[in-house]
Write a protein that holds these residues in place. Structure first.
Motif, mmCIF file in Angstrom:
data_model
loop_
_atom_site.group_PDB
_atom_site.id
_atom_site.type_symbol
_atom_site.label_atom_id
_atom_site.label_comp_id
_atom_site.label_asym_id
_atom_site.label_seq_id
_atom_site.Cartn_x
_atom_site.Cartn_y
_atom_site.Cartn_z
ATOM 1 N N ILE B 176 -27.119 -54.345 -64.279
ATOM 2 C CA ILE B 176 -26.465 -53.099 -63.852
ATOM 3 C C ILE B 176 -25.127 -52.942 -64.564
ATOM 4 N N LYS B 181 -30.205 -48.659 -65.418
ATOM 5 C CA LYS B 181 -30.395 -47.800 -64.243
ATOM 6 C C LYS B 181 -31.742 -48.059 -63.580
ATOM 7 N N ASN B 209 -25.692 -51.133 -55.239
ATOM 8 C CA ASN B 209 -25.190 -50.319 -56.348
ATOM 9 C C ASN B 209 -25.745 -48.889 -56.300
#
Lengths: 336, 336
Positions: B176, B181, B209
């Motif tokens: 990340i 993504k 996240n």
DNA sequence: CTGTTAGCGCATTCAT
DNA sequence: ATGAATGCGCTAACAG
């Protein structure tokens, strides 16, 4: 829970211990009916014969020993895989002993193993070994030995090797074909015949190509990685930096690569490397490192098979026989 | 040559067999003089006690078994190294059994080992294992077991692991941080707790996240490499190609890398990979492959130490204890 | 401090 | 076809 023994089975079935023993060993002189009864009870109670009692009585252990320099190395890992596979097929157990290249440990293990713990030994010599009296003792005690890879030339027994001379020659020729003029050889133990053969292949390839063989281009490495590191660094820092390097074992190829990177020597532009290596992860290697790859799994299988064959023939003294398998040259610096 | 036994030594020295036995075992009730005489003759004749007679009598074998899925793999090689080292220090012998991920073989080995061949077992579960009745039987037979890496959560005994959940989290976070993504997880066995933990770390990192967790981004691989290859290829050929991959074992990381190369997916430009891996040859890896590296050698040493400690305490039933070591995240895609 | 005796669990010889 | 007896080489309980 009480241990299930022949005695307890015999009691349960009102049979003699000897009858039960014979039934389980499928002796011809036991009636089918009795056999059936014995087998089914043994299965039900999960009877497992005591291996120590059985071995003591039969004077054979159904166990072999594998003595190796080390194992954190793809070559020996694959060999063990091959050995273990054949051992399983033959119903044998495999004991592992690591010498870490120490002659002392090697001798200790072997002297210990003359006590009957194993029926046979598969081994690859430690790099330190030059005195072979312990190997002689092993042979005298009538325990069959098969050597693989790092064999002992002077002992007459079965030996499984690869075409080391030819590989050394090919590796050197490969570098020459790539345009190298000054090729260095990284040796790892002058005691070992495989090193000597690879080295001779290197020397002959140079000669056949009218290239000068220089003694100072042979770097005699050893078991001390710190020391090897220094020697390689000295070589690559001198005014006479070679433009090709042939590493006789995987560890030295890697070390050499690391030093090159540290000194910012461009690979393969400035210097080319080829080494013996058995990484299954070959595709992940730096694209510049060509390798000579030995059929490690097959070596293990052949060595173990030879040993088991001698067991079946009940010949404790093995004939002097060499089995030679072929290594493969894998090019990885051609397309770049 | 005749076998040297206690009996033959006793005869030669005009002593009782038991006296010789005690002298050799350095019993306190034997005079220094007698001990000296016995020891010197034993040495002279190279007396080696018969291990099978001794084990039969003492009901202990000075031998341990290591049961593993495979060995042509750097993680398990290093573990064995650690185990063997500790075993040598304690005067124990090491038997190796490879299951090749087969539940059947695992169960067979274990059932066999209840016969007293070994004093203890060190093991890492096969990926197929979900039924644990064979493990239960082993425990019931009072043979101490220590699990490492691929442990069995449900059995109360000593377990040596690494911080798998955290490693999974870190690996995912690493991708990340590099800008990924859409991250895929390559699982290798949903039966194994280490897989489950690494997977949970992956899932939680995504959530923390604010990235979407998609079921179809988890690829459940198995023991069939052909099949794994197809699954990975399908993933990487779809319209929804991930931009990051977290491989839960070394083999899958390598396979993944190969497929990427085959499909000419640019690494790490188009896709980033991180995987569990224990290559000592890390410096030779392709620069784009970051790894989570487990302290394999240390795991072997700790597991073996725990077992030997239980022998010394004569406690056959091990306490339920978890030893957790830390893996290391090695970045290799930062500088390129 | 040392000797005598027993027995670990099994395979085998010798009886029947 | 089965049972009884013996011993593999060693350790340990018991006796002196």
């Amino acid at each position: 829970m009480d241990q299930v023994t022949l005695k307890s089975l015999a009691k349960e079935l009102n049979l003699a211990v000897s009858t039960v023993s014979r039934a389980l060993n499928d002796s011809y002189e036991i009636s089918a009916e009795t056999k059936e009864k014995v087998h089914s009870l043994a299965k039900k109670l999960n009877y497992q014969p005591n291996p120590y009692a059985s071995s003591l009585r039969k004077r054979s252990s159904n166990t072999i020993a594998v003595i190796l320099p080390e194992i954190a190395n793809n070559f020996f890992s694959l060999v063990i895989n091959g050995i273990e596979e054949i051992a399983q097929e033959n119903g044998y157990h495999v004991l592992i002993y690591l010498t870490h290249e120490s002659h002392q440990k090697e001798a200790d293990f072997i002297r210990h193993l003359t006590n009957g713990r194993v029926d046979g030994v598969l081994m690859s010599l430690s790099g330190e070994t030059d005195d072979i009296s312990h190997l002689q003792e092993l042979k005298n005690s009538n325990i069959p030995v098969v050597f693989f890879d790092r064999i002992c030339e002077r002992l007459s027994t079965v030996k499984v090797t690869t075409n080391d001379y030819e590989s050394g020659y090919q590796a050197t020729q490969h570098l020459i074909n790539k345009g190298c003029k000054q090729i260095s050889y990284l040796a790892f133990s002058k005691n070992l015949s495989i090193d000597q053969k690879r080295r001779q292949g290197y020397i002959d390839a140079l000669k056949d190509n009218q290239l000068l063989f220089r003694e100072d281009m042979v770097i005699n490495c050893g078991n001390d990685q710190e020391d090897n590191y220094k020697k390689i660094k000295t070589l690559l820092s001198s005014s006479q930096v070679p433009d090709g390097i042939f590493a006789s074992v995987e560890l030295l190829a890697i070390l050499c690569y690391e030093v090159c990177r540290e000194l910012e020597l461009n690979i393969p532009g400035k210097i080319k490397i080829i080494g013996f290596s058995n990484l299954r992860t070959a595709s992940l290697l730096h694209p510049s490192l060509s390798t000579i790859t030995q059929p490690a799994f097959e070596i293990g299988k052949q060595a173990a098979s030879a040993l088991f064959q001698s067991f079946r023939k009940k010949q404790l003294v093995l004939e002097d026989k060499k089995i030679e398998l072929l290594s493969e040259l894998i090019e990885r610096d051609s397309t770049k």
